[in-house]
Motif scaffolding. Structure first.
Motif, PDB file in Angstrom:
ATOM      1  N   GLU A  81       0.864  -1.169   0.085  1.00  0.00           N
ATOM      2  CA  GLU A  81      -0.005   0.113  -0.017  1.00  0.00           C
ATOM      3  C   GLU A  81       0.976   1.275  -0.205  1.00  0.00           C
TER       4      GLU A  81
ATOM      5  N   ARG B 282       2.032   1.737  -3.557  1.00  0.00           N
ATOM      6  CA  ARG B 282       0.939   2.068  -4.474  1.00  0.00           C
ATOM      7  C   ARG B 282       0.627   3.592  -4.205  1.00  0.00           C
TER       8      ARG B 282
ATOM      9  N   ALA C 156       1.422   6.763  -7.048  1.00  0.00           N
ATOM     10  CA  ALA C 156       0.133   7.589  -7.124  1.00  0.00           C
ATOM     11  C   ALA C 156       0.415   9.057  -6.778  1.00  0.00           C
TER      12      ALA C 156
ATOM     13  N   ARG D  61      -1.366   6.588 -14.256  1.00  0.00           N
ATOM     14  CA  ARG D  61      -2.944   7.041 -13.718  1.00  0.00           C
ATOM     15  C   ARG D  61      -2.871   7.830 -12.815  1.00  0.00           C
ATOM     16  N   ASP D  62      -4.305   8.482 -13.017  1.00  0.00           N
ATOM     17  CA  ASP D  62      -4.424   9.321 -11.872  1.00  0.00           C
ATOM     18  C   ASP D  62      -4.707   8.433 -10.538  1.00  0.00           C
ATOM     19  N   MET D  63      -4.778   9.049  -9.361  1.00  0.00           N
ATOM     20  CA  MET D  63      -4.936   8.412  -8.092  1.00  0.00           C
ATOM     21  C   MET D  63      -6.252   7.846  -8.023  1.00  0.00           C
ATOM     22  N   THR D  64      -6.396   6.476  -7.754  1.00  0.00           N
ATOM     23  CA  THR D  64      -7.708   6.050  -7.756  1.00  0.00           C
ATOM     24  C   THR D  64      -8.335   6.406  -6.425  1.00  0.00           C
ATOM     25  N   GLU D  65      -9.770   6.076  -6.235  1.00  0.00           N
ATOM     26  CA  GLU D  65     -10.262   6.393  -4.977  1.00  0.00           C
ATOM     27  C   GLU D  65      -9.710   5.319  -3.962  1.00  0.00           C
ATOM     28  N   ALA D  66      -9.544   4.340  -4.099  1.00  0.00           N
ATOM     29  CA  ALA D  66      -8.843   3.426  -3.107  1.00  0.00           C
ATOM     30  C   ALA D  66      -7.564   4.101  -2.655  1.00  0.00           C
ATOM     31  N   ALA D  67      -6.759   4.332  -3.765  1.00  0.00           N
ATOM     32  CA  ALA D  67      -5.508   5.142  -3.282  1.00  0.00           C
ATOM     33  C   ALA D  67      -5.537   6.281  -2.287  1.00  0.00           C
TER      34      ALA D  67
END
Length: 128
Positions: free
Chosen positions: A17, A20, A24, A44-50
């Motif tokens: 984590e 990741r 991000a 990639r743009d930062m995901t919601e999970a990140a």
């Protein structure tokens, strides 16, 4: 380190984590394409999970370690990033900082233990 018993599965989850979230966060900071782009992926743009992991776990953990370092403690945050994100070996970290063999390993374990504990994945009893 996991096979030697120094790291539990929760520590490996913490390391994954941290990597990741850090990647991000820093994806847009570099002029050169990241390795993912070179291999055919795309940044990639930062995901919601990140983003959730950053706000709930990474940021408080990094702030805690940063404050400890400012107060005269060891540079655990830097060492964890060097190892987990940048892929430096523990020996390389020890050598670069002119530490005796093993100090970097101890700091990585301490940093990952703190992350896993702050995340609620491990208890203080498990750490002992």
């Amino acid at each position: 380190m996991h096979e030697a018993g120094s790291l539990a599965l929760e520590h490996l989850s913490a390391a994954a984590e941290i990597e990741r979230v850090f990647v991000a966060l820093t994806a847009g900071l570099f002029a050169r394409p990241r390795q993912e782009a070179i291999r055919g992926g795309r940044p990639r743009d930062m995901t919601e999970a990140a983003a959730i992991a950053y706000g709930d776990r990474f940021r408080p953990w990094a702030a805690t370690l940063s404050e400890r370092h400012k107060a005269g403690g060891p540079p655990i945050l830097e060492v964890v990033i060097d190892c987990v994100v940048d892929g430096l070996s523990l020996r390389e970290i020890d050598s670069a900082r002119r530490w005796r063999h093993g100090r970097a390993a101890a700091y990585v374990v301490e940093g990952l233990e703190l992350y896993a504990t702050m995340a609620g994945w491990r208890t203080l009893a498990q750490a002992a």
